[in-house]
Motif scaffolding. Structure first.
Motif, short mmCIF file in Angstrom:
data_model
loop_
_atom_site.label_atom_id
_atom_site.label_comp_id
_atom_site.label_asym_id
_atom_site.label_seq_id
_atom_site.Cartn_x
_atom_site.Cartn_y
_atom_site.Cartn_z
N VAL A 64 1.10 -1.74 0.02
CA VAL A 64 -0.02 0.33 0.01
C VAL A 64 0.63 1.58 0.15
O VAL A 64 0.34 1.92 -0.48
N ALA A 65 1.97 0.75 0.45
CA ALA A 65 2.97 1.90 0.44
C ALA A 65 3.59 2.85 -1.07
O ALA A 65 3.36 3.89 -1.33
N PHE A 66 3.03 1.90 -2.09
CA PHE A 66 3.27 2.36 -3.34
C PHE A 66 2.52 2.23 -4.18
O PHE A 66 2.18 1.89 -5.35
N SER A 67 0.93 2.64 -3.29
CA SER A 67 -0.10 2.27 -4.50
C SER A 67 -0.23 3.90 -5.10
O SER A 67 0.28 4.77 -4.89
N THR A 68 -0.58 3.74 -5.97
CA THR A 68 -0.94 4.63 -7.69
C THR A 68 -1.83 5.67 -6.46
O THR A 68 -2.17 6.50 -7.45
N LEU A 69 -2.64 5.19 -5.75
CA LEU A 69 -4.38 6.43 -5.47
C LEU A 69 -3.71 7.54 -4.99
O LEU A 69 -4.23 8.43 -5.90
N PRO A 70 -2.77 7.38 -3.98
CA PRO A 70 -2.44 9.64 -4.14
C PRO A 70 -1.95 9.97 -5.20
O PRO A 70 -2.48 11.41 -5.65
N GLU A 110 -3.01 0.73 -10.96
CA GLU A 110 -2.11 -0.07 -9.76
C GLU A 110 -1.21 0.34 -10.70
O GLU A 110 -1.05 -0.08 -11.22
N ASN A 111 -0.61 0.48 -9.44
CA ASN A 111 1.06 0.26 -10.11
C ASN A 111 1.72 -1.28 -10.29
O ASN A 111 2.00 -1.96 -9.77
#
Length: 187
Positions: A64-70, A110-111
């Motif tokens: 989750v730390a590398f999610s593209t959501l932000p 997503e990533n």
């Protein structure tokens, strides 16, 4: 190039380079996201359904730390329109969201590096990514030197591929420097 494509009503997979620096959940430099805007806006004006794909960091599997959501949220603010986001980059859930896209909609997957198949340039993974769209545009200049599934592998499964506006600009600039540099020239 991009200007030769008829994208009206078509699903366009756009490889962008949104590998931006973050501190915690705070994006510290959005230069790469802003650099993709001309291509995205050009495709919107052409009536495309835009599916953005990027890598982000070097995750080992889903993280989750590398999610593209932000990044989707930041792009939404920059564009003044909601950029949709999905929790994967391939599969039935992603396909369902894409089937609902309207002309001018933008979706960020997503990533892509949550799958090791991305950096391995796995043909089956590339085929699954490519199956999401009708046309491919590569605007990820910062990742173009890598033969990964989302940059090189997917191109085998599209009839229509083009460079994005950022990629075109960078190539023109580099070609000029290589062919007829202004003197004195230092590299």
């Amino acid at each position: 190039g991009l200007h030769d494509l008829d994208v009206g009503g078509k699903r366009v997979l756009v490889r962008v380079d949104f590998n931006v620096p973050m501190e915690g959940v705070q994006l510290t430099d959005d230069t790469r996201i802003r650099a993709a805007l001309p291509t995205i806006l050009h495709l919107i004006s052409g009536g495309a359904k835009i599916i953005l794909v990027t890598h982000f960091g070097r995750p080992k599997g889903f993280d989750v730390a590398f999610s593209t959501l932000p990044l989707a949220e930041h792009l939404s603010r920059l564009m003044g329109q909601r950029v949709k986001h999905v929790v994967d980059c391939i599969g039935p859930e992603v396909e369902a969201v894409i089937s609902e896209l309207k002309e001018g909609d933008v979706l960020l997957l997503e990533n892509v590096r949550f799958y090791k198949e991305e950096t391995e340039n796995d043909p089956e993974f590339a085929r699954k990514l490519a199956s999401l769209a009708d046309v491919y545009v590569n605007d990820a200049f910062g990742a173009a030197h890598r033969a990964h599934a989302s940059t090189e592998g997917v191109t085998r499964y599209f009839d229509q591929c083009a460079a994005g506006l950022l990629m075109e600009r960078e190539i023109k600039y580099l070609s000029k420097v290589l062919r007829s540099p202004e003197r004195p020239f230092v590299t």
